[in-house]
Design a protein around this motif. Structure first.
Motif, PDB file in Angstrom:
ATOM      1  N   GLY A 124       0.815  -0.788   0.280  1.00  0.00           N
ATOM      2  CA  GLY A 124      -0.185   0.329   0.251  1.00  0.00           C
ATOM      3  C   GLY A 124       1.146   0.902   0.279  1.00  0.00           C
ATOM      4  N   SER A 125       0.046   2.881   0.044  1.00  0.00           N
ATOM      5  CA  SER A 125       1.165   3.600   0.080  1.00  0.00           C
ATOM      6  C   SER A 125       0.365   4.678   1.007  1.00  0.00           C
ATOM      7  CB  SER A 125       1.339   4.431  -1.663  1.00  0.00           C
ATOM      8  OG  SER A 125       0.237   4.651  -1.953  1.00  0.00           O
ATOM      9  N   ASN A 126       0.956   5.777   1.277  1.00  0.00           N
ATOM     10  CA  ASN A 126       0.568   6.677   2.157  1.00  0.00           C
ATOM     11  C   ASN A 126      -1.084   7.707   0.718  1.00  0.00           C
ATOM     12  OD1 ASN A 126      -0.538   8.770   3.646  1.00  0.00           O
ATOM     13  ND2 ASN A 126       1.918   8.897   4.315  1.00  0.00           N
ATOM     14  N   ILE A 151       4.309  -7.063   9.443  1.00  0.00           N
ATOM     15  CA  ILE A 151       3.287  -6.180   9.905  1.00  0.00           C
ATOM     16  C   ILE A 151       2.248  -6.296  10.632  1.00  0.00           C
ATOM     17  CG2 ILE A 151       4.404  -4.392   8.417  1.00  0.00           C
ATOM     18  CD1 ILE A 151       1.683  -3.611   7.578  1.00  0.00           C
ATOM     19  N   PHE A 152       2.074  -7.104  11.153  1.00  0.00           N
ATOM     20  CA  PHE A 152       0.718  -7.810  11.222  1.00  0.00           C
ATOM     21  C   PHE A 152       0.750  -7.139  12.805  1.00  0.00           C
ATOM     22  CE2 PHE A 152      -2.088 -11.106  14.117  1.00  0.00           C
ATOM     23  CZ  PHE A 152      -3.084 -10.596  13.155  1.00  0.00           C
ATOM     24  N   ALA A 153       1.118  -7.722  13.323  1.00  0.00           N
ATOM     25  CA  ALA A 153       1.060  -6.886  15.269  1.00  0.00           C
ATOM     26  C   ALA A 153       1.300  -4.911  14.985  1.00  0.00           C
ATOM     27  CB  ALA A 153       2.278  -6.671  16.325  1.00  0.00           C
ATOM     28  N   HIS A 154       1.624  -4.349  14.109  1.00  0.00           N
ATOM     29  CA  HIS A 154       1.388  -3.702  14.147  1.00  0.00           C
ATOM     30  C   HIS A 154       0.607  -2.920  13.510  1.00  0.00           C
ATOM     31  CE1 HIS A 154       2.884   1.110  13.519  1.00  0.00           C
ATOM     32  NE2 HIS A 154       2.798   1.018  13.147  1.00  0.00           N
ATOM     33  N   LEU A 155      -0.260  -3.181  13.047  1.00  0.00           N
ATOM     34  CA  LEU A 155      -1.619  -3.955  11.805  1.00  0.00           C
ATOM     35  C   LEU A 155      -3.221  -3.782  13.239  1.00  0.00           C
ATOM     36  CD1 LEU A 155      -2.460  -3.099   8.876  1.00  0.00           C
ATOM     37  CD2 LEU A 155      -2.476  -4.927   8.441  1.00  0.00           C
ATOM     38  N   LEU A 156      -2.432  -4.557  14.006  1.00  0.00           N
ATOM     39  CA  LEU A 156      -3.724  -4.619  14.785  1.00  0.00           C
ATOM     40  C   LEU A 156      -4.063  -3.592  15.288  1.00  0.00           C
ATOM     41  CD1 LEU A 156      -3.252  -7.948  16.265  1.00  0.00           C
ATOM     42  CD2 LEU A 156      -5.474  -7.567  15.973  1.00  0.00           C
ATOM     43  N   ILE A 157      -2.993  -2.756  15.380  1.00  0.00           N
ATOM     44  CA  ILE A 157      -2.882  -1.060  16.306  1.00  0.00           C
ATOM     45  C   ILE A 157      -3.958   0.600  15.548  1.00  0.00           C
ATOM     46  CG2 ILE A 157      -2.188   0.504  17.323  1.00  0.00           C
ATOM     47  CD1 ILE A 157       0.393  -1.579  18.148  1.00  0.00           C
ATOM     48  N   ARG A 158      -3.424  -0.419  13.878  1.00  0.00           N
ATOM     49  CA  ARG A 158      -4.602   0.991  13.364  1.00  0.00           C
ATOM     50  C   ARG A 158      -4.127   0.189  12.130  1.00  0.00           C
ATOM     51  NH1 ARG A 158      -2.339   6.024  11.522  1.00  0.00           N
ATOM     52  NH2 ARG A 158       0.126   5.940  11.986  1.00  0.00           N
ATOM     53  N   ASN A 159      -5.180   0.299  10.866  1.00  0.00           N
ATOM     54  CA  ASN A 159      -4.923   0.245   9.599  1.00  0.00           C
ATOM     55  C   ASN A 159      -4.066   1.179   8.432  1.00  0.00           C
ATOM     56  OD1 ASN A 159      -4.759  -0.499   6.808  1.00  0.00           O
ATOM     57  ND2 ASN A 159      -7.747  -0.156   6.597  1.00  0.00           N
ATOM     58  N   LEU A 160      -3.017   0.376   7.816  1.00  0.00           N
ATOM     59  CA  LEU A 160      -1.691   1.444   7.595  1.00  0.00           C
ATOM     60  C   LEU A 160      -2.399   1.612   6.012  1.00  0.00           C
ATOM     61  CD1 LEU A 160       0.923   0.428   9.165  1.00  0.00           C
ATOM     62  CD2 LEU A 160       0.738   3.273   8.653  1.00  0.00           C
ATOM     63  N   PHE A 161      -3.499   0.813   5.787  1.00  0.00           N
ATOM     64  CA  PHE A 161      -3.200   0.867   4.311  1.00  0.00           C
ATOM     65  C   PHE A 161      -4.500   1.209   3.579  1.00  0.00           C
ATOM     66  CE2 PHE A 161      -0.715  -2.905   5.640  1.00  0.00           C
ATOM     67  CZ  PHE A 161       0.186  -3.373   4.628  1.00  0.00           C
ATOM     68  N   VAL A 162      -4.549   2.291   2.702  1.00  0.00           N
ATOM     69  CA  VAL A 162      -5.436   3.356   2.007  1.00  0.00           C
ATOM     70  C   VAL A 162      -5.681   2.592   1.420  1.00  0.00           C
ATOM     71  CG1 VAL A 162      -5.905   5.117   0.527  1.00  0.00           C
ATOM     72  CG2 VAL A 162      -3.914   5.175   2.782  1.00  0.00           C
ATOM     73  N   PHE A 163      -7.725   2.234   1.172  1.00  0.00           N
ATOM     74  CA  PHE A 163      -7.660   0.962   0.086  1.00  0.00           C
ATOM     75  C   PHE A 163      -7.680   1.583  -1.050  1.00  0.00           C
ATOM     76  CE2 PHE A 163     -11.261  -0.271  -2.614  1.00  0.00           C
ATOM     77  CZ  PHE A 163     -11.268  -1.572  -2.333  1.00  0.00           C
ATOM     78  N   SER A 164      -7.625   2.533  -1.719  1.00  0.00           N
ATOM     79  CA  SER A 164      -7.588   2.303  -3.042  1.00  0.00           C
ATOM     80  C   SER A 164      -5.893   2.701  -3.273  1.00  0.00           C
ATOM     81  CB  SER A 164      -8.087   4.145  -3.805  1.00  0.00           C
ATOM     82  OG  SER A 164      -8.893   3.871  -3.889  1.00  0.00           O
ATOM     83  N   SER A 165      -4.861   2.230  -2.104  1.00  0.00           N
ATOM     84  CA  SER A 165      -3.750   2.058  -2.377  1.00  0.00           C
ATOM     85  C   SER A 165      -3.253   0.698  -2.781  1.00  0.00           C
ATOM     86  CB  SER A 165      -2.501   3.349  -1.898  1.00  0.00           C
ATOM     87  OG  SER A 165      -3.086   2.229  -0.779  1.00  0.00           O
ATOM     88  N   VAL A 188     -15.446  -2.378   7.755  1.00  0.00           N
ATOM     89  CA  VAL A 188     -13.588  -2.395   8.208  1.00  0.00           C
ATOM     90  C   VAL A 188     -13.306  -4.321   6.825  1.00  0.00           C
ATOM     91  CG1 VAL A 188     -13.748  -0.783   9.808  1.00  0.00           C
ATOM     92  CG2 VAL A 188     -14.402  -3.184  10.586  1.00  0.00           C
ATOM     93  N   GLU A 189     -13.951  -4.128   6.389  1.00  0.00           N
ATOM     94  CA  GLU A 189     -14.368  -5.608   5.623  1.00  0.00           C
ATOM     95  C   GLU A 189     -13.053  -5.380   4.336  1.00  0.00           C
ATOM     96  OE1 GLU A 189     -15.747  -2.463   2.758  1.00  0.00           O
ATOM     97  OE2 GLU A 189     -16.267  -3.170   4.709  1.00  0.00           O
ATOM     98  N   ASP A 190     -11.825  -4.210   4.609  1.00  0.00           N
ATOM     99  CA  ASP A 190     -11.091  -4.225   4.381  1.00  0.00           C
ATOM    100  C   ASP A 190     -10.254  -4.350   4.654  1.00  0.00           C
ATOM    101  OD1 ASP A 190     -11.711  -1.689   5.410  1.00  0.00           O
ATOM    102  OD2 ASP A 190     -10.507  -0.098   3.816  1.00  0.00           O
ATOM    103  N   TYR A 191      -9.946  -3.536   6.180  1.00  0.00           N
ATOM    104  CA  TYR A 191      -9.201  -3.431   6.999  1.00  0.00           C
ATOM    105  C   TYR A 191      -9.080  -5.047   7.125  1.00  0.00           C
ATOM    106  CZ  TYR A 191      -6.430  -1.931  12.058  1.00  0.00           C
ATOM    107  OH  TYR A 191      -5.802  -2.048  12.443  1.00  0.00           O
ATOM    108  N   ASP A 192     -10.178  -5.575   7.949  1.00  0.00           N
ATOM    109  CA  ASP A 192     -10.426  -7.482   8.542  1.00  0.00           C
ATOM    110  C   ASP A 192      -9.124  -8.260   6.504  1.00  0.00           C
ATOM    111  OD1 ASP A 192     -11.850  -9.200   8.973  1.00  0.00           O
ATOM    112  OD2 ASP A 192     -12.127  -9.845   7.110  1.00  0.00           O
TER     113      ASP A 192
END
Length: 297
Positions: A124-126, A151-165, A188-192
């Protein structure tokens, strides 16, 4: 057979664009950002649930790489995206929400990054957040470091992936289970899906903004959701990742999972206040139960 026909039959990237209740100029703006890409080996799958009144306009306006997947009216973006995934022919999948746009080198830069780190399955990207009143765009994430790792542990805290990226390897996303179609997990189906993916594959993040995104509240899919519903969806997402980990005997950081669950429950209680004492007690009991269970799991 012309080269363009060969590329159309064997595209490198399949770009999935779900369309629901949008104005044609907004859709065309998103599609034009695809045409402007420096990497041209792609197909575009427009997943239409009946919103496009005159399909012939799309056929006349764009070349044969753009095809329309006509679906029954679902009001469910996950169903639309999954239909696009099943129909896709590309080695990679990219997603673009109507209203969002890509910078011209978006696909090229991500593919180069994946070539440099071939073990990575998703990147993904910013991005820039664009407001409805055309204020100066702001960066969505503050992270300034590009990385490639688990990056699973980091991703549990917050979503880092902009969907369209997101750009992801097609065969891997199909193995992971695609998007959850249960409406209870919106938005949050994408975050899931990214969490399930990150639990088993390496992911990457490019700190450079490669997309312009409208605010989530401007997407027609999610305009009717309340703040409590959104937090409840996050809790359901955490329950689903626990079930996924158990099924595939994966190790997940319990302390971070508990911290994330507590954050969402506290936000629900803050929003609700004392309007519903019964529901407040329910969430507190739910948090305590999960805390006890995780001490023995």
């Amino acid at each position: 057979m012309h080269l363009r026909d060969v590329l159309r039959m064997n595209p490198l990237v399949s770009i999935i664009v779900p369309v629901q209740q949008v104005q044609p100029p907004v859709l065309y703006q998103s599609l034009e950002s695809i045409i402007s890409q420096t990497m041209q080996n792609y197909e575009v799958i427009i997943c239409d649930d009946g919103s496009i009144e005159d399909i012939s306009v799309i056929h006349n306006k764009y070349d044969k790489r753009f095809r329309i997947l006509s679906l029954q009216r679902t009001d469910n973006p996950a169903i639309m995206r999954n239909a696009g995934i099943v129909s896709a022919r590309g080695q990679f999948l990219a997603f673009l929400e109507v209203g969002d746009t890509w910078l011209p080198e978006k696909l090229e830069k991500q593919l180069l990054f994946l070539r440099q780190y071939p073990d990575m399955g998703l990147i993904g990207s910013n991005g820039y957040r664009v407001s409805a009143d055309n204020e100066i765009p702001t960066m969505i994430y503050t992270e300034q470091e590009t990385f490639h790792t688990h990056i699973f542990a980091h991703l549990l805290i917050r979503n880092l992936f902009v969907f369209s990226s997101v750009l992801v390897k097609s065969h891997l996303i199909k193995q992971t289970g695609m998007f959850c179609e249960d409406r209870a997990i919106f938005p949050v189906e994408d975050y899931d899906l990214w969490l399930r993916f990150a639990a088993i594959e390496e992911c990457g993040y490019i700190a450079e903004p490669l997309v312009h995104c409208i605010a989530p509240s401007q997407h027609t899919f999610y305009q009717s959701l309340s703040a409590v519903q959104i937090m409840e969806a996050h809790l359901l997402m955490l329950e689903r990742i626990e079930q996924f980990a158990k099924k595939y005997r994966l190790s997940i950081p319990k302390n971070i999972l508990l911290e994330s669950r507590g954050t969402y429950i506290r936000e629900i209680l803050r929003i609700m206040g004392f309007r519903s004492m019964f529901r407040s007690i329910h969430y507190c009991a739910r948090f305590i139960k999960n805390s006890i269970q995780q001490q023995f799991y």
